[in-house]
Structures are given as C-alpha cells and as structure tokens.
Design a protein around this motif. Structure first.
Motif, PDB file in Angstrom:
ATOM      1  N   PHE A 163      40.559  41.785  78.441  1.00  0.00           N
ATOM      2  CA  PHE A 163      40.208  40.402  78.738  1.00  0.00           C
ATOM      3  C   PHE A 163      38.690  40.209  78.741  1.00  0.00           C
ATOM      4  O   PHE A 163      38.164  39.269  78.146  1.00  0.00           O
ATOM      5  CB  PHE A 163      40.810  39.976  80.081  1.00  0.00           C
ATOM      6  CG  PHE A 163      40.332  38.642  80.554  1.00  0.00           C
ATOM      7  CD1 PHE A 163      40.839  37.470  80.014  1.00  0.00           C
ATOM      8  CD2 PHE A 163      39.354  38.547  81.542  1.00  0.00           C
ATOM      9  CE1 PHE A 163      40.395  36.229  80.446  1.00  0.00           C
ATOM     10  CE2 PHE A 163      38.907  37.317  81.985  1.00  0.00           C
ATOM     11  CZ  PHE A 163      39.428  36.151  81.429  1.00  0.00           C
ATOM     12  N   LEU A 164      37.977  41.097  79.426  1.00  0.00           N
ATOM     13  CA  LEU A 164      36.529  40.975  79.509  1.00  0.00           C
ATOM     14  C   LEU A 164      35.864  41.143  78.144  1.00  0.00           C
ATOM     15  O   LEU A 164      34.925  40.416  77.816  1.00  0.00           O
ATOM     16  CB  LEU A 164      35.959  41.996  80.492  1.00  0.00           C
ATOM     17  CG  LEU A 164      36.284  41.763  81.962  1.00  0.00           C
ATOM     18  CD1 LEU A 164      35.795  42.923  82.812  1.00  0.00           C
ATOM     19  CD2 LEU A 164      35.692  40.451  82.447  1.00  0.00           C
ATOM     20  N   ARG A 177      36.676  38.054  76.010  1.00  0.00           N
ATOM     21  CA  ARG A 177      35.917  36.913  76.534  1.00  0.00           C
ATOM     22  C   ARG A 177      34.436  37.022  76.175  1.00  0.00           C
ATOM     23  O   ARG A 177      33.792  36.030  75.861  1.00  0.00           O
ATOM     24  CB  ARG A 177      36.087  36.866  78.054  1.00  0.00           C
ATOM     25  CG  ARG A 177      35.449  35.668  78.677  1.00  0.00           C
ATOM     26  CD  ARG A 177      35.829  35.590  80.129  1.00  0.00           C
ATOM     27  NE  ARG A 177      35.074  34.501  80.719  1.00  0.00           N
ATOM     28  CZ  ARG A 177      34.652  34.476  81.962  1.00  0.00           C
ATOM     29  NH1 ARG A 177      34.920  35.491  82.748  1.00  0.00           N
ATOM     30  NH2 ARG A 177      33.993  33.466  82.424  1.00  0.00           N
ATOM     31  N   ARG A 178      33.913  38.232  76.219  1.00  0.00           N
ATOM     32  CA  ARG A 178      32.495  38.447  75.909  1.00  0.00           C
ATOM     33  C   ARG A 178      32.211  38.258  74.416  1.00  0.00           C
ATOM     34  O   ARG A 178      31.147  37.784  74.050  1.00  0.00           O
ATOM     35  CB  ARG A 178      32.112  39.877  76.350  1.00  0.00           C
ATOM     36  CG  ARG A 178      30.697  40.230  76.112  1.00  0.00           C
ATOM     37  CD  ARG A 178      29.821  39.556  77.115  1.00  0.00           C
ATOM     38  NE  ARG A 178      28.463  40.051  76.912  1.00  0.00           N
ATOM     39  CZ  ARG A 178      27.417  39.556  77.473  1.00  0.00           C
ATOM     40  NH1 ARG A 178      27.537  38.559  78.321  1.00  0.00           N
ATOM     41  NH2 ARG A 178      26.249  40.049  77.263  1.00  0.00           N
ATOM     42  N   TYR A 194      33.876  36.267  72.269  1.00  0.00           N
ATOM     43  CA  TYR A 194      33.995  34.879  71.828  1.00  0.00           C
ATOM     44  C   TYR A 194      33.126  33.983  72.607  1.00  0.00           C
ATOM     45  O   TYR A 194      32.773  33.588  73.424  1.00  0.00           O
ATOM     46  CB  TYR A 194      35.460  34.420  71.893  1.00  0.00           C
ATOM     47  CG  TYR A 194      36.308  35.126  70.895  1.00  0.00           C
ATOM     48  CD1 TYR A 194      36.156  34.892  69.535  1.00  0.00           C
ATOM     49  CD2 TYR A 194      37.254  36.058  71.283  1.00  0.00           C
ATOM     50  CE1 TYR A 194      36.932  35.548  68.603  1.00  0.00           C
ATOM     51  CE2 TYR A 194      38.034  36.719  70.365  1.00  0.00           C
ATOM     52  CZ  TYR A 194      37.864  36.453  69.025  1.00  0.00           C
ATOM     53  OH  TYR A 194      38.629  37.105  68.104  1.00  0.00           O
TER      54      TYR A 194
END
Length: 94
Positions: free
Chosen positions: A87-88, A91-92, A94
């Motif tokens: 997830f991280l 997220r980082r 995009y």
C-alpha cells in the motif's frame, strides 16, 4: 530507488535481523535457565516489522513453535505487513 524505499528496506532488514537474533538468544537462555526475553517483547518486534525474522527464528532455533500466538500470529502479522508495505509503495509511486 528513492530515499523512501531505501529507508523501508533498511528498516525491514534491520528489525528482522534483531528479531531473529533475539529469538535465538531467548532459546539459548531457556536452555541454560537464564533470564528470558518476554513473549510480549518478541511478538512486539514481529508487529513492528520483524515477522520474517521471528518466523525464521522459530524455525531455525525450534523456539516457540508450539505457542499458538506465535505459530499462527506471526504469519498473520507478516501478511498484514506485506499488505501495508505494498500500500505504501503504491501510494508513494502514484
């Protein structure tokens, strides 16, 4: 790679080495009847990123393998950690 990813890698490798080492240390202490590392500490290290080290420590040192909270808990913690890392990273990116 950017600094964020390098930081995650360094942290994960470090905490897993520490956790693995402490599982081995606790096993040695249990055999010699010495002061022990608490189960809360060992599980806490797994929760903060050391699940792989904890799992490998269980297998290599044959330690805590019959304790339900370790036998089942550490793989569950690992799966959750992988999900968080993915997830991280996504997220980082995009």
């Amino acid at each position: 790679m950017n600094n964020f990813i390098i930081g995650i890698i360094v942290y994960v490798v470090s905490i897993n080495l520490i956790t693995f080492t402490l599982f081995g240390n606790d096993k040695r202490r249990s055999q010699k009847g010495g002061w022990r590392i608490s189960e809360k500490t060992l599980l806490g290290l797994c929760v903060i990123g050391g699940a792989v080290g904890g799992f490998l420590g269980m297998r290599v040192f044959h330690h805590k393998t019959k304790h339900f909270q370790f036998f089942l808990g550490i793989p569950i913690i690992f799966i959750l950690q992988v999900g968080i890392i993915i997830f991280l990273l996504v997220r980082r990116i995009y």
